[in-house]
Design a protein around this motif. Structure first.
Motif, mmCIF file in Angstrom:
data_model
loop_
_atom_site.group_PDB
_atom_site.id
_atom_site.type_symbol
_atom_site.label_atom_id
_atom_site.label_comp_id
_atom_site.label_asym_id
_atom_site.label_seq_id
_atom_site.Cartn_x
_atom_site.Cartn_y
_atom_site.Cartn_z
ATOM 1 N N TRP A 182 14.942 11.591 44.867
ATOM 2 C CA TRP A 182 13.648 10.552 45.710
ATOM 3 C C TRP A 182 14.242 10.999 46.803
ATOM 4 C CZ3 TRP A 182 13.122 6.535 42.464
ATOM 5 C CH2 TRP A 182 13.566 6.490 41.134
ATOM 6 N N SER A 183 13.785 10.175 47.572
ATOM 7 C CA SER A 183 13.224 10.205 49.287
ATOM 8 C C SER A 183 14.110 9.418 49.965
ATOM 9 C CB SER A 183 11.618 9.729 49.610
ATOM 10 O OG SER A 183 11.152 10.823 49.374
ATOM 11 N N GLY A 184 15.021 10.075 50.817
ATOM 12 C CA GLY A 184 15.737 8.929 51.957
ATOM 13 C C GLY A 184 15.066 8.501 52.640
ATOM 14 N N ARG A 185 14.044 9.013 53.335
ATOM 15 C CA ARG A 185 13.336 7.181 53.825
ATOM 16 C C ARG A 185 11.849 6.958 52.771
ATOM 17 N NH1 ARG A 185 13.363 10.344 59.420
ATOM 18 N NH2 ARG A 185 15.832 10.470 60.137
ATOM 19 N N ASP A 186 12.117 6.659 52.141
ATOM 20 C CA ASP A 186 11.112 5.863 51.063
ATOM 21 C C ASP A 186 10.753 4.840 51.631
ATOM 22 O OD1 ASP A 186 9.600 5.373 49.236
ATOM 23 O OD2 ASP A 186 10.262 6.542 48.317
ATOM 24 N N GLU A 187 9.891 4.738 52.088
ATOM 25 C CA GLU A 187 8.904 3.374 52.505
ATOM 26 C C GLU A 187 7.540 2.411 51.721
ATOM 27 O OE1 GLU A 187 5.471 6.462 53.086
ATOM 28 O OE2 GLU A 187 7.896 6.131 53.027
ATOM 29 N N VAL A 188 7.947 2.898 50.124
ATOM 30 C CA VAL A 188 6.915 2.656 49.263
ATOM 31 C C VAL A 188 8.019 1.990 48.637
ATOM 32 C CG1 VAL A 188 5.254 3.042 47.284
ATOM 33 C CG2 VAL A 188 4.865 4.224 49.422
ATOM 34 N N LEU A 189 8.965 2.459 47.611
ATOM 35 C CA LEU A 189 9.216 1.710 46.481
ATOM 36 C C LEU A 189 11.042 1.264 47.076
ATOM 37 C CD1 LEU A 189 9.482 4.501 43.739
ATOM 38 C CD2 LEU A 189 8.009 2.549 43.638
ATOM 39 N N PRO A 190 11.709 0.278 46.278
ATOM 40 C CA PRO A 190 12.855 -0.433 47.676
ATOM 41 C C PRO A 190 14.182 1.422 46.800
ATOM 42 C CG PRO A 190 11.866 -1.338 44.695
ATOM 43 C CD PRO A 190 10.975 -0.495 45.797
ATOM 44 N N ARG A 191 15.046 0.963 47.639
ATOM 45 C CA ARG A 191 16.459 1.758 47.248
ATOM 46 C C ARG A 191 16.492 1.187 45.295
ATOM 47 N NH1 ARG A 191 18.387 4.632 51.257
ATOM 48 N NH2 ARG A 191 17.461 4.303 53.062
ATOM 49 N N GLY A 192 16.854 0.060 45.369
ATOM 50 C CA GLY A 192 17.428 -0.777 43.916
ATOM 51 C C GLY A 192 16.378 -0.077 42.442
ATOM 52 N N LEU A 193 15.524 0.808 42.496
ATOM 53 C CA LEU A 193 14.462 1.013 42.279
ATOM 54 C C LEU A 193 15.854 2.077 41.252
ATOM 55 C CD1 LEU A 193 11.680 0.867 39.798
ATOM 56 C CD2 LEU A 193 11.075 1.812 41.400
ATOM 57 N N ALA A 194 16.059 3.067 42.045
ATOM 58 C CA ALA A 194 16.818 4.314 41.922
ATOM 59 C C ALA A 194 17.509 4.118 40.615
ATOM 60 C CB ALA A 194 17.182 5.091 43.375
ATOM 61 N N ASP A 195 18.188 2.697 41.067
ATOM 62 C CA ASP A 195 19.770 2.543 40.154
ATOM 63 C C ASP A 195 18.808 1.955 38.421
ATOM 64 O OD1 ASP A 195 21.645 2.897 41.720
ATOM 65 O OD2 ASP A 195 20.673 0.898 42.662
ATOM 66 N N SER A 196 18.094 1.781 38.808
ATOM 67 C CA SER A 196 17.292 1.620 37.128
ATOM 68 C C SER A 196 17.115 2.225 36.640
ATOM 69 C CB SER A 196 15.893 0.704 37.138
ATOM 70 O OG SER A 196 16.197 -0.676 37.791
ATOM 71 N N PHE A 197 16.560 3.662 37.372
ATOM 72 C CA PHE A 197 16.348 4.864 36.591
ATOM 73 C C PHE A 197 17.103 6.437 36.512
ATOM 74 C CE2 PHE A 197 11.120 4.804 37.643
ATOM 75 C CZ PHE A 197 10.753 5.114 36.906
ATOM 76 N N GLN A 198 18.595 5.470 36.252
ATOM 77 C CA GLN A 198 19.930 6.522 36.892
ATOM 78 C C GLN A 198 20.660 6.241 35.404
ATOM 79 O OE1 GLN A 198 19.117 8.059 41.032
ATOM 80 N NE2 GLN A 198 21.067 7.190 40.864
#
Length: 257
Positions: A182-198
């Motif tokens: 993941w990118s710490g400064r991702d300007e495209v994807l919402p932070r919560g999307l990481a939770d869905s994948f993890q």
């Protein structure tokens, strides 16, 4: 591979192959690289070099609607893109010297989404997803260029699950090894999307999650690109060596000497 690239339904799609430079067996593992929407094969050059140095025979290709097929961009659907990605895996598996039972798929953003779906259709051993995106199943046949940006952002924020999302269902069934970056400064994807994948890989034999703290979505700075290359290369080498050890140990234990 066809010297003119991949051919899908008679249409040439540019691609390039890179042989492994550190082959550890007669048949090399394969690695398919899938770039993101509005990206290009040049984005995969550094990561492909890392995989080749680790002993993987590599293949990338232009997504339909990019490169020589740019004129098709407005009509490209999710289904068409998935079909092309599966065809690309088939081309990789057919390359001389490639072990089709030992393949990695490395995808970025839209390419990460495609990688998940390739794993549901073909035997994939290693799955590398950098900033993977998600798309609603109900948009499967819609041209991607016509997606409603606000509706797409809302879908990603709501935290979809494998019951309603094909890509996450593919993740839920995946039994190989996974690297999520993941990118710490991702300007495209919402932070919560990481939770869905993890939480999406209950059957994976290993799951590695890393955040490139200072990186944006597209890895636009050289330091972030180098950080990702090092992460990918190290993970592939470690995963491949660990697998080889697991294969050799039973043989050693059974050796009467």
């Amino acid at each position: 591979m066809d010297p003119n690239g991949l051919r899908v339904e008679g249409i040439a799609i540019a691609g390039s192959a890179l042989a492994g430079t550190r082959v550890v067996q007669a048949r090399a593992p394969g690695a398919l690289f899938i770039h993101g929407w509005s990206g290009g094969r040049s984005d995969m050059a550094g990561p492909m070099a890392e995989a080749a140095a680790s002993g993987f025979a590599c293949l990338d290709y232009d997504l339909r609607g990019h490169g020589a097929t740019a004129e098709q961009r407005a009509a490209v659907t999710l289904q068409r893109s998935v079909d092309d990605a599966v065809h690309a895996w088939d081309a990789l598996a057919a390359m001389p010297g490639v072990d089709a039972g030992e393949t990695a798929v490395v995808g970025t953003s839209f390419g990460g989404w495609l990688a998940c779906l390739v794993s549901a259709a073909r035997p994939v051993r290693w799955l590398v997803l950098r900033v993977p995106a998600l798309y609603p199943d109900r948009w499967w046949e819609r041209p991607k260029e016509g997606f409603d940006a606000d509706a797409l952002a809302a879908y990603r924020r709501q935290g979809p699950g494998p019951e309603t999302d094909r890509a996450l269902a593919a993740c839920a069934a995946f039994e190989g090894e996974v690297l999520l970056a993941w990118s710490g400064r991702d300007e495209v994807l919402p932070r919560g999307l990481a939770d869905s994948f993890q939480v999406a890989f209950p059957k994976a034999c290993s799951l590695t999650v890393r955040c490139l703290r200072d990186a944006d979505h597209g890895l636009t700075d050289a330091a972030s690109r180098a950080e990702y290359r090092a992460l990918l290369g190290g993970w592939l080498r470690t995963s491949l060596l660990a697998r080889r050890r697991r294969e050799v140990e039973p043989l050693l234990e059974s050796d009467p000497a």
